[in-house]
Design an enzyme around this catalytic site. Structure first.
Site, short mmCIF file in Angstrom:
data_model
loop_
_atom_site.label_atom_id
_atom_site.label_comp_id
_atom_site.label_asym_id
_atom_site.label_seq_id
_atom_site.Cartn_x
_atom_site.Cartn_y
_atom_site.Cartn_z
N GLU A 98 0.83 -1.21 0.00
CA GLU A 98 0.00 0.00 0.00
C GLU A 98 0.86 1.26 0.00
OE1 GLU A 98 -4.22 -1.24 1.96
OE2 GLU A 98 -2.66 -0.65 3.41
N CYS A 111 3.47 8.59 0.72
CA CYS A 111 4.06 7.65 1.68
C CYS A 111 4.19 6.30 0.98
CB CYS A 111 3.17 7.54 2.93
SG CYS A 111 3.75 6.36 4.15
N CYS A 118 6.54 -6.71 7.41
CA CYS A 118 7.65 -6.19 8.22
C CYS A 118 7.95 -7.19 9.32
CB CYS A 118 7.25 -4.84 8.83
SG CYS A 118 8.57 -4.05 9.79
N CYS A 122 6.54 -4.34 15.85
CA CYS A 122 6.01 -3.28 16.72
C CYS A 122 4.55 -3.56 17.05
CB CYS A 122 6.16 -1.92 16.03
SG CYS A 122 7.88 -1.49 15.67
N CYS A 125 1.50 -1.56 15.42
CA CYS A 125 1.48 -1.38 13.97
C CYS A 125 0.75 -2.54 13.29
CB CYS A 125 2.91 -1.27 13.45
SG CYS A 125 3.02 -1.03 11.65
N CYS A 338 -0.75 6.58 9.96
CA CYS A 338 0.46 5.94 10.50
C CYS A 338 0.10 4.68 11.28
CB CYS A 338 1.18 6.93 11.42
SG CYS A 338 2.64 6.25 12.24
#
Length: 367
Positions: A98, A111, A118, A122, A125, A338
């Protein structure tokens, strides 16, 4: 046994100027072909060598056999109530990523993602929930800009590598992509308008600083190791002392600062005591602080902090000569803010969201 056909062609979009020039010379072409080809593919957007009319017929035929010009397929395009747009891209292996288009007064930011998924883990996230599937190639990073620019009216002026993935976990591809973004024969974007964000891979921070002078943002998100380790597992490998020492040693140009990103989680890291602790930890680090109130998403255990908590935190930092700004969340209604990106078509978005497939707005209206 089924034979698998491998594509052995070289994707020229993976090659920044120097690498492309060296590749072409090795193929018997002249060095001046490199800027010609870069202008065609990045500035004029052509998809085949046969369209490159200032190359000789022989060169076009030779390059067509040995090379390819890749593109990304837009699978879904969503429009937020605030004008933000989220693009879901399908890659050649059917994985998806994305990107988020963020128009603002005086600038337009894209962005971009640097990995499929990933592995940093975290806790706050959404991308982390899927783990790391693979790194993106330089072409897959810059193609996000090329494809989005075709679909929007305003020129994209700023690039932030804050989408899916940890950029410094894919550092070589990211550095090549930055070279292409900055090249005068490609996008010609100033280094001051490109920002790379990292969770804090301390050794690679210094490596990155020696290789590039674009803006660097550190996703700190805590004022002590106990809190940071509980929400960011990477802190157990590179703790705050090691991370902040790398920040102090980072080679900054005059009048430049690092950005410290601080996602504020209600009841976790948002108290006045945390603010006081953060000021002490940032002593000696040339930086500004971006406070990011947590953007909630389905399945998250964390909550957004109160507006009062954010204001008190910001006011304390500013009173201690630590410049602090609150980042305005954009695209929250389409999970484009975010920490909300994920490799899947968005079935979790608000029912009032515009979803544009193949540029056709569905029958769902925005109020």
């Amino acid at each position: 046994m089924t034979q698998v056909q491998l594509n052995l062609k070289t994707d020229v979009k993976n090659l920044p100027y120097e690498k492309l020039k060296n590749y072409l010379v090795a193929q018997g072409e002249k060095p001046f072909r490199a800027p010609q080809i870069m202008k065609w593919i990045f500035q004029k957007g052509v998809g085949s060598f046969s369209e490159m009319t200032d190359l000789s017929q022989k060169s076009r035929e030779s390059l067509e056999k040995q090379c390819e010009v890749s593109f990304l397929k837009i699978s879904q395009r969503q429009l937020s109530l605030d004008g933000t747009q989220k693009f879901l891209f399908e890659l050649s292996d059917k994985n998806t990523i994305e990107s988020v288009y963020i128009p603002d007064v005086g600038r337009v930011t894209l962005c971009v993602s640097t990995q499929v998924g990933c592995r940093m883990g975290c806790k706050f996230c959404l991308t982390a929930q899927q783990g790391l599937i693979r790194n993106l190639k330089p072409s897959e990073i810059v193609n996000q800009l090329l494809e989005v620019q075709k679909k929007v009216e305003r020129k994209i002026t700023n690039i932030v590598m804050m989408g899916m993935g940890e950029p410094l976990d894919n550092i070589e591809a990211v550095l090549d992509a930055i070279d292409i973004l900055r090249s005068k024969w490609a996008f010609n974007i100033s280094g001051r308008k490109i920002t790379v964000s990292t969770v804090g891979l301390a050794p690679k921070i210094l490596q990155f600083g020696k290789s590039s002078d674009v803006n660097l943002a550190i996703s700190l998100n805590a004022s002590n190791d106990h809190v940071r380790s509980s929400i960011m597992p990477m802190n157990k490998k590179y703790d705050m002392d090691e991370l902040l020492e790398a920040c102090k040693q980072y080679p900054l140009k005059p009048n430049r600062r690092l950005t410290i990103e601080y996602v504020m989680l209600g009841g976790v890291n948002d108290s006045l005591e945390h603010a006081k602790e953060l000021v002490q930890r940032l002593q000696g680090v040339k930086c500004k602080v971006n406070l990011i109130p947590f953007n909630e998403h389905p399945g998250s255990a964390f909550k957004r902090p109160t507006d009062d908590a954010v204001s008190i935190f910001q006011e304390y930092l500013n009173s201690q000569d630590t410049t602090a700004m609150v980042r305005k969340s954009r695209g929250r209604d389409i999970l484009a803010a975010c920490g909300q990106l994920c490799s899947a078509p968005s079935s979790l978005t608000s029912p009032t969201t515009n979803v544009m497939n193949n540029d056709v707005v569905s029958g769902v209206s925005v109020h």
